[in-house]
Design an enzyme around this catalytic site. Structure first.
Site, PDB file in Angstrom:
ATOM      1  N   SER A   1       6.222  -6.897  35.126  1.00 50.77           N
ATOM      2  CA  SER A   1       6.843  -6.213  33.980  1.00 50.77           C
ATOM      3  C   SER A   1       6.793  -6.976  32.664  1.00 50.77           C
ATOM      4  CB  SER A   1       8.304  -5.873  34.301  1.00 50.77           C
ATOM      5  OG  SER A   1       8.371  -4.775  35.170  1.00 50.77           O
TER       6      SER A   1
ATOM      7  N   LYS B   1       5.153  -5.374  29.699  1.00 45.76           N
ATOM      8  CA  LYS B   1       5.822  -4.458  28.773  1.00 45.76           C
ATOM      9  C   LYS B   1       5.981  -5.054  27.377  1.00 45.76           C
ATOM     10  CE  LYS B   1       8.127  -2.140  32.576  1.00 45.76           C
ATOM     11  NZ  LYS B   1       9.249  -2.190  33.513  1.00 45.76           N
TER      12      LYS B   1
ATOM     13  N   SER C   1      13.951  -2.922  31.511  1.00 45.14           N
ATOM     14  CA  SER C   1      12.640  -2.851  32.158  1.00 45.14           C
ATOM     15  C   SER C   1      12.343  -1.451  32.681  1.00 45.14           C
ATOM     16  CB  SER C   1      12.538  -3.868  33.303  1.00 45.14           C
ATOM     17  OG  SER C   1      11.193  -4.179  33.591  1.00 45.14           O
TER      18      SER C   1
END
Length: 350
Positions: free
Chosen positions: A52, A55, A107
């Site tokens: 993640s 991102k 997230s």
């Protein structure tokens, strides 16, 4: 054309503190955000799944789109989301800015799909890879806007993710978002109260932001930024089961052993030889600082054309222990022309 060279040697006495540091990460880096100097490295060019922390790039593209205040109507794209989420619904109306908050604080994989669909639809991943190359990320391939491995995940290195974060932290909107601990949102369907998942924002006083990540393939990935005494640092760890403690220790190592030293100052440069440049105003366009540790030497070399003229007339070069680390163009303007333009500027104020 000959060059006139002027040398200036600089030596700073830093606190006599030398701390060692080690991490349990598969890959780790500590980098100065402003100069990209690497202060600690462990397998920094090893390409791995990054989960993640991908991102960060999704957030960068959203911030740079200039559409953060747009109202996004959430579509069917979020139905393919799984894992961490902010639990938005189809038909919900929410600003792009709030989607980025949900992306970075919680997230939200659903937020990533909504952002991608709104901005460039199926071209979003192409934009991610284009931006990566533009800012010098040569070890990175994105396949989706969130880092989920089951969809052919995103691959990068600790070095590239530090480069990305250094770039991202130059964007004021991004810096504000990732440094936020709590965020409230009200839409046409729901009200939300989001708490940042990055625990160091609540535990380490110098923290300024970051992003957590985890998949079964990537294991724990983490990006953190911190600032103290004009030293701005980023830490990235990949596959690190003790990442929060490692990041704090890496920051303490950096702050204890390095000091950000101002070396060049933008504006008038008073190093000319009157024989050649007595009638000229010399200047630099940028400030330049660099993290220095005890025992390191900085040398500044000013190279000037021996034929006075207006425009670019040479370089200010900075050396660390005889290795060139920075070069800046020296600009020249005749003093009478400079004074004329200055007086015209003053008159324009009246």
């Amino acid at each position: 054309m000959k060059k006139l060279a002027v040398f200036l040697f600089l030596l700073w006495l830093l606190p006599n503190t030398v701390l060692a540091v080690e991490t349990s990460a598969q890959s780790a880096i500590l980098m100065d955000i402003d100069s990209n100097r690497i202060l600690y490295a462990k397998n920094i060019h090893e390409v791995r799944s990054v989960a993640s922390i991908s991102k960060i790039m999704t957030a960068v593209l959203a911030v740079e789109s200039g559409k953060l205040d747009d109202i996004v109507v959430v579509g069917e794209e979020i139905k393919k989301s799984y894992g961490s989420a902010i639990y938005i619904q189809v038909g919900e109306e929410i600003t792009l800015r709030d989607l980025v908050y949900g992306l970075m604080l919680r997230s939200g994989n659903d937020a990533s799909y909504a952002i991608a669909e709104y901005l460039w639809k199926d071209k979003f991943v192409d934009k991610m890879n284009e931006k990566a190359k533009e800012i010098g990320m040569l070890e990175t391939t994105f396949h989706n806007p969130n880092g989920l491995d089951e969809e052919e995940g995103n691959y990068s290195s600790a070095y590239d993710m530090a480069i990305l974060t250094s770039y991202a932290m130059s964007l004021d909107e991004y810096k504000t978002i990732v440094g936020t601990k709590f965020h409230k949102v009200k839409t046409n369907k729901n009200s939300y109260y989001w708490v940042n998942k990055h625990k160091l924002l609540f535990q380490y006083e110098y923290m300024t932001g970051g992003k957590t990540g985890f998949t079964r393939k990537a294991k724990r990935t983490l990006v953190s930024t911190a600032s103290k005494d004009n030293l701005n640092l980023v830490t990235v760890t990949l596959n690190d089961g003790n990442d929060f403690l490692d990041h704090k220790n890496l920051f303490e190592y950096g702050f204890s052993n390095y000091q950000s030293v101002p070396i060049l100052q933008k504006g008038k440069l008073s190093i000319y030889d009157k024989l050649y440049y007595g009638n000229y105003y010399l200047s630099l366009s940028n400030n330049y600082s660099y993290p220095i540790k005890e025992g390191e030497n900085i040398m500044i070399k000013f190279e000037l054309s021996d034929t006075p003229k207006e425009g670019e007339v040479g370089y200010a070069k900075v050396y660390l222990d005889n290795e060139e680390i920075y070069k800046e163009v020296i600009q020249s303007r005749r003093i009478e022309e400079y004074h004329k333009n200055f007086m015209e500027w003053l008159k324009s104020l009246w």
